[in-house]
Design an enzyme around this catalytic site. Structure first.
Site, short mmCIF file in Angstrom:
data_model
loop_
_atom_site.label_atom_id
_atom_site.label_comp_id
_atom_site.label_asym_id
_atom_site.label_seq_id
_atom_site.Cartn_x
_atom_site.Cartn_y
_atom_site.Cartn_z
CD GLU A 17 3.06 -4.01 -9.31
OE1 GLU A 17 2.29 -4.65 -8.59
OE2 GLU A 17 2.87 -2.82 -9.59
CG ASP A 222 -0.38 -9.79 -0.24
OD1 ASP A 222 0.06 -9.07 -1.13
OD2 ASP A 222 -1.55 -9.71 0.18
N1 ADE Z 1 -1.70 -5.62 -3.79
C1 ADE Z 1 -0.97 -6.68 -3.41
N2 ADE Z 1 -1.41 -7.19 -2.26
C2 ADE Z 1 -2.47 -6.43 -1.90
C3 ADE Z 1 -3.33 -6.44 -0.79
N3 ADE Z 1 -3.19 -7.34 0.18
N4 ADE Z 1 -4.31 -5.49 -0.75
C4 ADE Z 1 -4.43 -4.58 -1.71
N5 ADE Z 1 -3.63 -4.52 -2.78
C5 ADE Z 1 -2.65 -5.43 -2.87
#
Ligand code: ADE
Length: 254
Positions: A17, A222
């Site tokens: 990142e 996601d």
């Molecule tokens: N960082 C990236 N995706 C995430 C998720 N689904 N839950 C918590 N932190 C995250």
């Protein structure tokens, strides 16, 4: 009176990142504290200190306090990835925080749900000027860099057709959200929620307590559903690293 020299603390949780950024630091000096490397130097015309916090609220809070107390940063930028939570938020979009909340803070019946005890606050606001600057950096990145930063293959794999910038509420907690039911609960409690992650609101609380301006940007990696963990690992390697590099460059260039 002489204006205080700006010194930006740049935090990300994971190496991908902040990928490639440290290699661009001029006059870099590294100092290790509390199992983290703080790399100070000049980055695209700005004095900065770069550090990886690792995952979770405690890790982020410790890193933020060290940046402020030990490395004298005057402001903080957090860049990283998050799970999408708003109806319009898609993988590859950028979410800039206007407020951050700790979704796992629950001291009821002593204090209302989400309220940080003894602050009377449940949401911490980001700095307006830094947030505008971040918005310009994000918009320029999507308009000018995205096409060359990623291969066509990667854009097709992750279905990054026309990524957008959103601004609003980000929720943090010590939990990787990967079930639609859990995300649904949070969305019911926080209807304006745009993204979920694990550090931003901890950085926000520490900055609030020290009176340091801060801003947070998250690339959506996601959908916070059953496939989250799989999407996440592929995404940060291929996509988030490119987003972070260009966003930080554009933010520093101002
Ligand atoms: N960082 C990236 N995706 C995430 C998720 N689904 N839950 C918590 N932190 C995250």
């Amino acid at each position: 009176m002489q204006k205080k020299q700006r010194r930006i603390g740049i935090i990300s949780a994971l190496q991908q990142e902040q990928a490639g950024v440290v290699q661009h630091l001029e006059q870099a000096v590294t100092a290790s504290r509390g199992m983290r490397d703080y790399v100070a130097g000049n980055l695209w015309g700005q004095e900065v200190v770069c550090v990886l916090s690792r995952l979770g609220k405690v890790a982020a809070a410790a890193t933020t306090a060290t940046l402020i107390e030990r490395f004298n940063v005057t402001e903080i930028l957090f860049t990283g990835v998050a799970g999408g939570a708003g109806d319009e938020v898609r993988i590859g979009d950028l979410v800039i925080a206007e407020h951050l909340i700790q979704h796992d803070m629950d001291s009821r019946p002593l204090f209302p749900r989400f309220e940080i005890p003894l602050t009377s606050l449940d949401r911490f606001a980001t700095d307006q000027e830094l947030t505008e600057r971040l918005d310009r950096a994000c918009t320029s990145f999507l308009e000018k860099d995205l096409a060359s930063a990623l291969t066509e293959d990667d854009r097709a794999t992750f279905r990054l057709h026309a990524p957008r910038v959103h601004r609003g509420l980000i929720a943090s907690g010590d939990e990787f959200i990967h079930h639609p039911e859990r995300l649904g609960q949070l969305r019911t409690l926080l209807p304006d929620l745009l993204a979920v992650e694990m550090e931003g609101a901890a950085v926000a609380q520490v900055c609030f307590e020290f009176g340091i301006p801060f801003s947070v940007v998250r690339t959506i990696s996601d959908d916070a559903n059953a496939d989250s963990a799989v999407d996440f690992l592929r995404f940060i390697d291929k996509v988030a690293s490119q987003y972070a590099f260009h966003l930080i460059r554009r933010f520093c260039e101002g």
